[in-house]
Design a protein around this motif. Sequence first.
Motif, PDB file in Angstrom:
ATOM      1  N   ARG A  84     -10.610  -3.185  -8.329  1.00 23.85           N
ATOM      2  CA  ARG A  84     -10.193  -4.134  -7.283  1.00 23.85           C
ATOM      3  C   ARG A  84     -10.888  -3.841  -5.957  1.00 23.85           C
ATOM      4  N   ASN A  85     -10.928  -2.580  -5.536  1.00 24.43           N
ATOM      5  CA  ASN A  85     -11.635  -2.251  -4.293  1.00 24.43           C
ATOM      6  C   ASN A  85     -13.131  -2.547  -4.392  1.00 24.43           C
ATOM      7  N   PRO A  95      -3.551   2.343 -13.149  1.00 26.37           N
ATOM      8  CA  PRO A  95      -3.525   1.740 -11.811  1.00 26.37           C
ATOM      9  C   PRO A  95      -4.583   2.306 -10.862  1.00 26.37           C
ATOM     10  N   SER A 133       0.167  -2.369  -8.643  1.00 23.88           N
ATOM     11  CA  SER A 133      -0.316  -3.222  -9.736  1.00 23.88           C
ATOM     12  C   SER A 133       0.363  -2.928 -11.063  1.00 23.88           C
ATOM     13  N   VAL A 157      -4.305   5.633  -4.766  1.00 28.38           N
ATOM     14  CA  VAL A 157      -3.637   4.628  -5.588  1.00 28.38           C
ATOM     15  C   VAL A 157      -2.281   4.254  -4.978  1.00 28.38           C
ATOM     16  N   THR A 188       0.853  -1.191   0.000  1.00 29.06           N
ATOM     17  CA  THR A 188       0.000   0.000   0.000  1.00 29.06           C
ATOM     18  C   THR A 188       0.891   1.245   0.000  1.00 29.06           C
ATOM     19  N   GLU A 201      -6.963  -0.295  -9.214  1.00 28.29           N
ATOM     20  CA  GLU A 201      -6.811  -0.564  -7.779  1.00 28.29           C
ATOM     21  C   GLU A 201      -7.951   0.020  -6.947  1.00 28.29           C
TER      22      GLU A 201
END
Length: 342
Positions: free
Chosen positions: A161-162, A153, A291, A287, A100, A157
């Motif tokens: 993804r979230n 990204p 990734s 972000v 992160t 992300e």
Amino acid sequence: MRALVYHGPEQTSWDTVADPAIGDPTDAVVRVDATTICGTDLHILRGDLPEVKPGTVLGHEAVGEVMEVGREVHSIAPGDQVIVSSISACGRCEFCRDGTHGQCRGGGGWILGNLINGAQAELVRVPFADYSTRRLPGAVTLEDAVLLAEVVPTAYEVGVRNGHVSPGDTVVVVGAGPVGLAAVITARIYSPRRVIAVDRSPSRLEAATRLGADAAELPGRLIADLAEGPGADVAIEAAGDPESFILYTRVVRTGGHIANIGTHGKPATLHLESLWRKNMTISTGQVDTSSTPWLLDLLTSGRLHLSQLVTHTFGLGRMEHAYEIFSHGTDTGALKVVLRRE
């Protein structure tokens, strides 16, 4: 060198400034071959980010050639072509070790063009270069590569993804600007049943259709049907607008996911009186760009197609004109604008 210098809200100039130099042994200096403008840069110009001080060189996305590295940089060397990430990662703190990087507590995070001089310039100093750059395969174009510095990204992300996009999902993307359109593209990786883009701009709705949306709609009947019917599995807010925030909370089904990407410069109302019983998950995020290597692999293998996100290309010296075009994107048709070394 020449660089875009921020002087306060609505004030910038393309000025001659001192060349950056290695300040720490983990630094690199990169010649900027391509950079771009982000919606966050527009928020800076509006005064929404007061931590950005007058005199700062703007910009946090770049691709270029490494010119010099500090003695503790080991993964890149002068002559390498690299993607300069929008996020700097110290590589040592607990957040960086977890991937992160946007939450880095070791001096990184989003600092380029924010807390230190950025990448809308002929040269940029990159802190923590081992963890904040990615070597670039020769087959990737500058225009595609610079999109992997942040916009793609971010969409993947913080949005896809979230939001836990899964096969068979109905996904609504509110806001069909560059990040929203990148969310449309990257959502397709997970084979959703339907991706719906929502925006008020007809030109951006047309772009969403070209880039893979199954439907591209003005806010209206389709959204009302979702709100009154089964609802979307995932809603991705990419506009940064209080009204759109309220809109996407209405369209998500019980147990669904809401992923906020948009940069909000004003308060947005969260109607918990109607949401508290719906078992929803709401996520926000900065972000991390962790990734980027995976997205780069998808790009080089032909599984990720980004080129249509770039609508305008300029020389670096036309930076102020590029800002004018980008800031009026709904009228000019601009999505991502790329500025290249002349």
